[in-house]
Each structure stands twice: as structure tokens, then as C-alpha cells.
Design an enzyme around this catalytic site. Sequence first.
Site, PDB file in Angstrom:
ATOM      1  N   SER A 213      -0.972   4.750  -6.055  1.00 21.48           N
ATOM      2  CA  SER A 213      -0.774   3.385  -6.548  1.00 21.48           C
ATOM      3  C   SER A 213      -1.777   3.158  -7.669  1.00 21.48           C
ATOM      4  O   SER A 213      -2.776   3.887  -7.801  1.00 21.48           O
ATOM      5  CB  SER A 213      -0.992   2.371  -5.427  1.00 21.48           C
ATOM      6  N   TYR A 226      -6.133  -0.877   2.105  1.00 22.46           N
ATOM      7  CA  TYR A 226      -5.112  -0.267   1.255  1.00 22.46           C
ATOM      8  C   TYR A 226      -5.745   0.481   0.085  1.00 22.46           C
ATOM      9  O   TYR A 226      -5.390   1.631  -0.217  1.00 22.46           O
ATOM     10  CB  TYR A 226      -4.167  -1.362   0.753  1.00 22.46           C
TER      11      TYR A 226
END
Length: 331
Positions: A213, A226
Amino acid sequence: MRRLLIPVLFLALGAGAFLGLRATRPEPAEVAPQERSWRVETLSVALSSHAPLLPLYGEIVAPEAVTFTAPLPARIAERPVRDGQRVAEGEPLVVLDEADVAPVVARAEARVADLAAQIEAERVRQQSDRTALARERELLDNAGRRLARVRSLSDRNLASASSLDDARDALAQARVTVDAREGALAGHPARLAQAAWPSMRENGWGRIVNVASIHAQVASPGKAAYISAKHGLIGLTKTAALEGGPQGITANALCPAYVKTPLVENQIADQARLNQMDEQEVVEQIMLKNAAVKRLIDPGEVASLVGYLASDAAGAVTGASWNIDLGWTAQ
């Protein structure tokens, strides 16, 4: 007087000799002018194709001659063709003994079936985790709204302190649940690589493409678990690249910003309702606030880069992080 006559005499003799020679000189022959000429030979030329004839010395080898090596040691049971015989596509050249081949093929098929089962189990697990994560994020949003309501009531002395504490505990518990689920999802690439690694190492070829990401490159508040997991995935990618390089295995990571997927579209709709904004405004002002290009990434753009990294053309590309971030990290 005699002395003066001697020089005069010599002069007279010289003049006489000169006049005599001039009178007796031969007349030059008269030459008539002639036009100069050269001999010219002509040759007719016609356009045609010509090839040089060169004597060649050495051995001529047909380009179709190929040396084959069996991937496993076995006895030859049959040799259907002979040297110099023309063969068609798909025609067997050498038949190995079934008694030697069958056990090896059976073991290879078993490994392939086991690997396929592991990948399928991991796919089902990931899909289940994604579905659960979406629900748990909804619970987290609800817990946040509940805390806001209870805090508002508490400020007006309409709610007890215990109710406020319960709302805070519920929000904290929801955050822990979401963080744990995101951590489980982040471990998906490592489990896949662990399952496929032995086969790739044995075959001397492999491609690992981890989809991380943009938060593997930058941080955002409120996403500690995350972001930690995505940063760890970059470290895993680099380690796999170093360990797999000698075996022909490459490992790379993709770091996309927001991709146009159902999950992201649901997040946009939730943010639009929560902030009372248009969905395009959510994309431009909230999600892609730091990006230069204000649009979501098409999944095909990510797939194109994955296809390149998984091909033979990317054999020299390993240990790299590829940002598909709409200019997010250009700042």
C-alpha cells in the site's frame, strides 16, 4: 693602323658568318592542324539480381538441431525416431521407462496438489478476513459515533460516567479487533510465499509480487497496526529478494494509493454520509488530499505492472518497491 684593322676584320668575319648561316638555314615543315580523338568501347547493361558465389569451407549444421535433456534420470524404453528423420510437432523423440518416470511424476503431482490446496485455503481465509474486516470497521464507526453521543450527553449531565467509560471501552475494543484483522490480512503474502517457496527454489525460477500500500511508504494517523504491517511487508519483500536471488526467484512490492474496488467505494460512501459531502469531494479532499492526480486508480493499471513483474523480462528487477500513488510521495 694595323692594330685597329684586326678587330674590324674579326667583326666583319663574324657578321659574314652569321649572314651565311642565316641564308642557308632549312625552312621548317608546314604542319596542318588535326582534331584529337580517343577510342571508346561501349557495354550494354540490364537490371537483374546477382548473388556472389563464394567458396565456403567447414561444417553445415541445420538450425533445427537441438540437444534435449530429460528433467529426470530414467532408462530409455523406446526410441521412435532415428538420426536425420523428419519429425512432426508433438511426435515423441524418446520414450522413458514408465517404471522410472511414474513415481517421480506422482510425487510432483502430489506437491502441486498440496500447493494448490494451500493456496486455495489461504484465498478462502483472506476472503473471509476481508469480509470480516468490512463488518468490523462498521462496528468501529458505530462505536465512534456512540462515544460521541454519550460524551455529548455526559457534557449536559444526561449520562453517567459509567456509560461514558463503557462507550470508550467499546471503541477501544473495536479498534483492537480491526487492528488484529488487518494484521491477519497483512500476513497473507508471507504465508503464500512460504507455501510456494520450496517449489520455486526446486525449479530455479519464481516471481513474488506483494501488493502492499502507499502506507508502506508514508504514515497516516489512526492506522498504527495497518501501517506497521505494510512497512513490514516491504521488509519481507527485500529479504525474500536477497534469499531467492541465487535460485532465480525475484520479489517486488507494489505500493498503490486508493484503487477503485468495492471496499474503497463503500468507504467513500460512508465518509460522504459521515461528513455530509459529495463522494467526489471525499475522494479529492479527504482520501487523495496529498495526491497530484485526483482520481482513483483503475485495477487494470495495477494488473499491468503485476504482469510485467511476473514475466521473464523482469528477471533483473528484484527487491524494489513500485509506487502507484498518483504523485502522493512526490511531495
